[in-house]
Design a protein around this motif. Structure first.
Motif, PDB file in Angstrom:
ATOM      1  N   ILE A 142     -17.770  18.966  15.610  1.00 50.78           N
ATOM      2  CA  ILE A 142     -18.684  17.968  15.045  1.00 50.78           C
ATOM      3  C   ILE A 142     -17.894  16.868  14.355  1.00 50.78           C
ATOM      4  O   ILE A 142     -18.150  15.679  14.552  1.00 50.78           O
ATOM      5  CB  ILE A 142     -19.663  18.612  14.033  1.00 50.78           C
ATOM      6  N   GLU A 143     -16.928  17.256  13.511  1.00 51.10           N
ATOM      7  CA  GLU A 143     -16.129  16.303  12.746  1.00 51.10           C
ATOM      8  C   GLU A 143     -14.698  16.821  12.637  1.00 51.10           C
ATOM      9  O   GLU A 143     -14.464  17.838  11.985  1.00 51.10           O
ATOM     10  CB  GLU A 143     -16.721  16.112  11.350  1.00 51.10           C
ATOM     11  N   PRO A 144     -13.736  16.132  13.259  1.00 50.82           N
ATOM     12  CA  PRO A 144     -12.352  16.601  13.147  1.00 50.82           C
ATOM     13  C   PRO A 144     -11.797  16.348  11.752  1.00 50.82           C
ATOM     14  O   PRO A 144     -12.178  15.385  11.074  1.00 50.82           O
ATOM     15  CB  PRO A 144     -11.606  15.752  14.184  1.00 50.82           C
ATOM     16  N   ALA A 145     -10.900  17.208  11.325  1.00 51.25           N
ATOM     17  CA  ALA A 145     -10.178  16.990  10.078  1.00 51.25           C
ATOM     18  C   ALA A 145      -9.260  15.792  10.261  1.00 51.25           C
ATOM     19  O   ALA A 145      -8.845  15.481  11.382  1.00 51.25           O
ATOM     20  CB  ALA A 145      -9.375  18.234   9.724  1.00 51.25           C
ATOM     21  N   LYS A 146      -8.934  15.119   9.178  1.00 52.33           N
ATOM     22  CA  LYS A 146      -8.037  13.956   9.230  1.00 52.33           C
ATOM     23  C   LYS A 146      -6.614  14.419   8.938  1.00 52.33           C
ATOM     24  O   LYS A 146      -6.361  15.043   7.910  1.00 52.33           O
ATOM     25  CB  LYS A 146      -8.487  12.913   8.219  1.00 52.33           C
ATOM     26  N   THR A 147      -5.711  14.094   9.860  1.00 56.46           N
ATOM     27  CA  THR A 147      -4.323  14.537   9.750  1.00 56.46           C
ATOM     28  C   THR A 147      -3.396  13.339   9.663  1.00 56.46           C
ATOM     29  O   THR A 147      -3.516  12.402  10.448  1.00 56.46           O
ATOM     30  CB  THR A 147      -3.939  15.397  10.966  1.00 56.46           C
ATOM     31  N   THR A 148      -2.468  13.388   8.719  1.00 52.24           N
ATOM     32  CA  THR A 148      -1.411  12.379   8.639  1.00 52.24           C
ATOM     33  C   THR A 148      -0.069  13.107   8.736  1.00 52.24           C
ATOM     34  O   THR A 148       0.051  14.275   8.363  1.00 52.24           O
ATOM     35  CB  THR A 148      -1.458  11.574   7.323  1.00 52.24           C
ATOM     36  N   VAL A 149       0.919  12.395   9.268  1.00 53.21           N
ATOM     37  CA  VAL A 149       2.251  12.971   9.427  1.00 53.21           C
ATOM     38  C   VAL A 149       3.290  11.946   8.999  1.00 53.21           C
ATOM     39  O   VAL A 149       3.180  10.772   9.326  1.00 53.21           O
ATOM     40  CB  VAL A 149       2.545  13.362  10.894  1.00 53.21           C
ATOM     41  N   THR A 150       4.293  12.421   8.301  1.00 51.02           N
ATOM     42  CA  THR A 150       5.473  11.623   8.010  1.00 51.02           C
ATOM     43  C   THR A 150       6.607  12.225   8.829  1.00 51.02           C
ATOM     44  O   THR A 150       6.957  13.397   8.639  1.00 51.02           O
ATOM     45  CB  THR A 150       5.824  11.666   6.503  1.00 51.02           C
ATOM     46  N   TRP A 151       7.123  11.441   9.768  1.00 50.98           N
ATOM     47  CA  TRP A 151       8.187  11.913  10.655  1.00 50.98           C
ATOM     48  C   TRP A 151       9.536  11.452  10.136  1.00 50.98           C
ATOM     49  O   TRP A 151       9.699  10.297   9.779  1.00 50.98           O
ATOM     50  CB  TRP A 151       7.991  11.366  12.070  1.00 50.98           C
ATOM     51  N   GLU A 152      10.483  12.346  10.122  1.00 51.62           N
ATOM     52  CA  GLU A 152      11.869  12.020   9.826  1.00 51.62           C
ATOM     53  C   GLU A 152      12.722  12.571  10.966  1.00 51.62           C
ATOM     54  O   GLU A 152      12.219  13.252  11.845  1.00 51.62           O
ATOM     55  CB  GLU A 152      12.284  12.628   8.481  1.00 51.62           C
ATOM     56  N   ARG A 153      14.003  12.293  10.938  1.00 46.59           N
ATOM     57  CA  ARG A 153      14.875  12.730  12.032  1.00 46.59           C
ATOM     58  C   ARG A 153      14.862  14.246  12.191  1.00 46.59           C
ATOM     59  O   ARG A 153      14.813  14.757  13.308  1.00 46.59           O
ATOM     60  CB  ARG A 153      16.316  12.259  11.799  1.00 46.59           C
ATOM     61  N   ASP A 154      14.872  14.969  11.071  1.00 48.89           N
ATOM     62  CA  ASP A 154      15.023  16.419  11.153  1.00 48.89           C
ATOM     63  C   ASP A 154      13.874  17.197  10.516  1.00 48.89           C
ATOM     64  O   ASP A 154      13.994  18.387  10.271  1.00 48.89           O
ATOM     65  CB  ASP A 154      16.347  16.837  10.521  1.00 48.89           C
ATOM     66  N   ARG A 155      12.758  16.541  10.263  1.00 50.06           N
ATOM     67  CA  ARG A 155      11.618  17.244   9.659  1.00 50.06           C
ATOM     68  C   ARG A 155      10.353  16.406   9.804  1.00 50.06           C
ATOM     69  O   ARG A 155      10.416  15.213  10.088  1.00 50.06           O
ATOM     70  CB  ARG A 155      11.869  17.559   8.200  1.00 50.06           C
ATOM     71  N   ALA A 156       9.235  17.071   9.584  1.00 48.25           N
ATOM     72  CA  ALA A 156       7.933  16.402   9.583  1.00 48.25           C
ATOM     73  C   ALA A 156       7.113  16.997   8.452  1.00 48.25           C
ATOM     74  O   ALA A 156       7.193  18.192   8.175  1.00 48.25           O
ATOM     75  CB  ALA A 156       7.232  16.597  10.921  1.00 48.25           C
ATOM     76  N   THR A 157       6.321  16.150   7.800  1.00 56.29           N
ATOM     77  CA  THR A 157       5.426  16.598   6.746  1.00 56.29           C
ATOM     78  C   THR A 157       4.000  16.284   7.185  1.00 56.29           C
ATOM     79  O   THR A 157       3.675  15.120   7.449  1.00 56.29           O
ATOM     80  CB  THR A 157       5.739  15.900   5.410  1.00 56.29           C
ATOM     81  N   PHE A 158       3.191  17.321   7.269  1.00 55.51           N
ATOM     82  CA  PHE A 158       1.810  17.199   7.726  1.00 55.51           C
ATOM     83  C   PHE A 158       0.863  17.361   6.547  1.00 55.51           C
ATOM     84  O   PHE A 158       1.043  18.258   5.725  1.00 55.51           O
ATOM     85  CB  PHE A 158       1.482  18.298   8.738  1.00 55.51           C
ATOM     86  N   LYS A 159      -0.174  16.525   6.505  1.00 56.39           N
ATOM     87  CA  LYS A 159      -1.250  16.664   5.526  1.00 56.39           C
ATOM     88  C   LYS A 159      -2.559  16.536   6.290  1.00 56.39           C
ATOM     89  O   LYS A 159      -2.741  15.602   7.075  1.00 56.39           O
ATOM     90  CB  LYS A 159      -1.154  15.604   4.444  1.00 56.39           C
ATOM     91  N   GLN A 160      -3.436  17.492   6.049  1.00 62.58           N
ATOM     92  CA  GLN A 160      -4.730  17.470   6.722  1.00 62.58           C
ATOM     93  C   GLN A 160      -5.815  17.687   5.682  1.00 62.58           C
ATOM     94  O   GLN A 160      -5.714  18.585   4.847  1.00 62.58           O
ATOM     95  CB  GLN A 160      -4.805  18.558   7.800  1.00 62.58           C
ATOM     96  N   ASP A 161      -6.843  16.857   5.746  1.00 61.39           N
ATOM     97  CA  ASP A 161      -7.966  16.935   4.821  1.00 61.39           C
ATOM     98  C   ASP A 161      -9.257  17.041   5.624  1.00 61.39           C
ATOM     99  O   ASP A 161      -9.424  16.373   6.646  1.00 61.39           O
ATOM    100  CB  ASP A 161      -8.047  15.683   3.942  1.00 61.39           C
TER     101      ASP A 161
END
Length: 175
Positions: A142-161
């Motif tokens: 019905i409604e997808p969660a909102k996801t943001t990502v910060t990409w770096e060379r050797d890591r990623a940070t995910f936030k989902q609300d």
């Protein structure tokens, strides 16, 4: 095209809380479109971009957060994620899924009437199809969660609300 082989998971690589990961960029050829490559001197890791409309998996069962599709060390693939797949029903690599064995189903499932929404952590709000929750059945999103990502060379940070439904909501972070 080289056939991928199934292999043992790398020690310390866990589905869900991931990533100090990555890989040696030299000679590494990514296999999947809509994925980012994380690299260091020892590993190459392909991680699905959760916001790309052409991402590897687009169904409502598994979370698009921190979905590791491929890990390569010393030219050996350690995960199974074939390039040819049905993005609505097939996932590969290290997929993340919540609430598959929770008594009563995911948050809000037992309270919702058939046809109303319930919360699927990692995905968003799904429509209740019947009286029993079956994680392997395809549920309508019905409604997808909102996801943001910060990409770096050797890591990623995910936030989902997810604002949720019927008093249930969540914030998910993985890095």
């Amino acid at each position: 095209m080289k056939r991928q082989e199934r292999g043992a998971l790398l020690p310390g690589l866990a589905c869900g809380a991931l990533f100090l990961l990555s890989a040696h960029a030299r000679d590494f050829v990514p296999l999947h479109a809509a994925a980012h490559v994380l690299t260091n001197e020892k590993l190459s890791v392909e991680v699905m971009d959760p916001n790309d409309p052409d991402r590897y998996y687009r169904g409502p069962r598994f979370s698009p957060v921190a979905n590791v599709l491929r890990v390569v060390k010393d030219r050996k693939d350690y995960l199974f994620s074939p390039v040819a797949n049905d993005p609505e029903t097939e996932n590969g690599g290290l997929a993340m899924e919540f609430d598959i064995l929770t008594e009563g189903g995911p948050p809000g499932f037992s309270e919702a009437a058939v046809g109303e929404g319930f919360l699927k952590i990692g995905v968003g709000v799904l429509r209740k199809p019947g009286v029993s929750y079956r994680f392997e059945k395809r549920n309508e999103l019905i409604e997808p969660a909102k996801t943001t990502v910060t990409w770096e060379r050797d890591r990623a940070t995910f936030k989902q609300d997810c604002e949720g439904v019927s008093g249930y909501a969540y914030n998910l972070e993985a890095d």
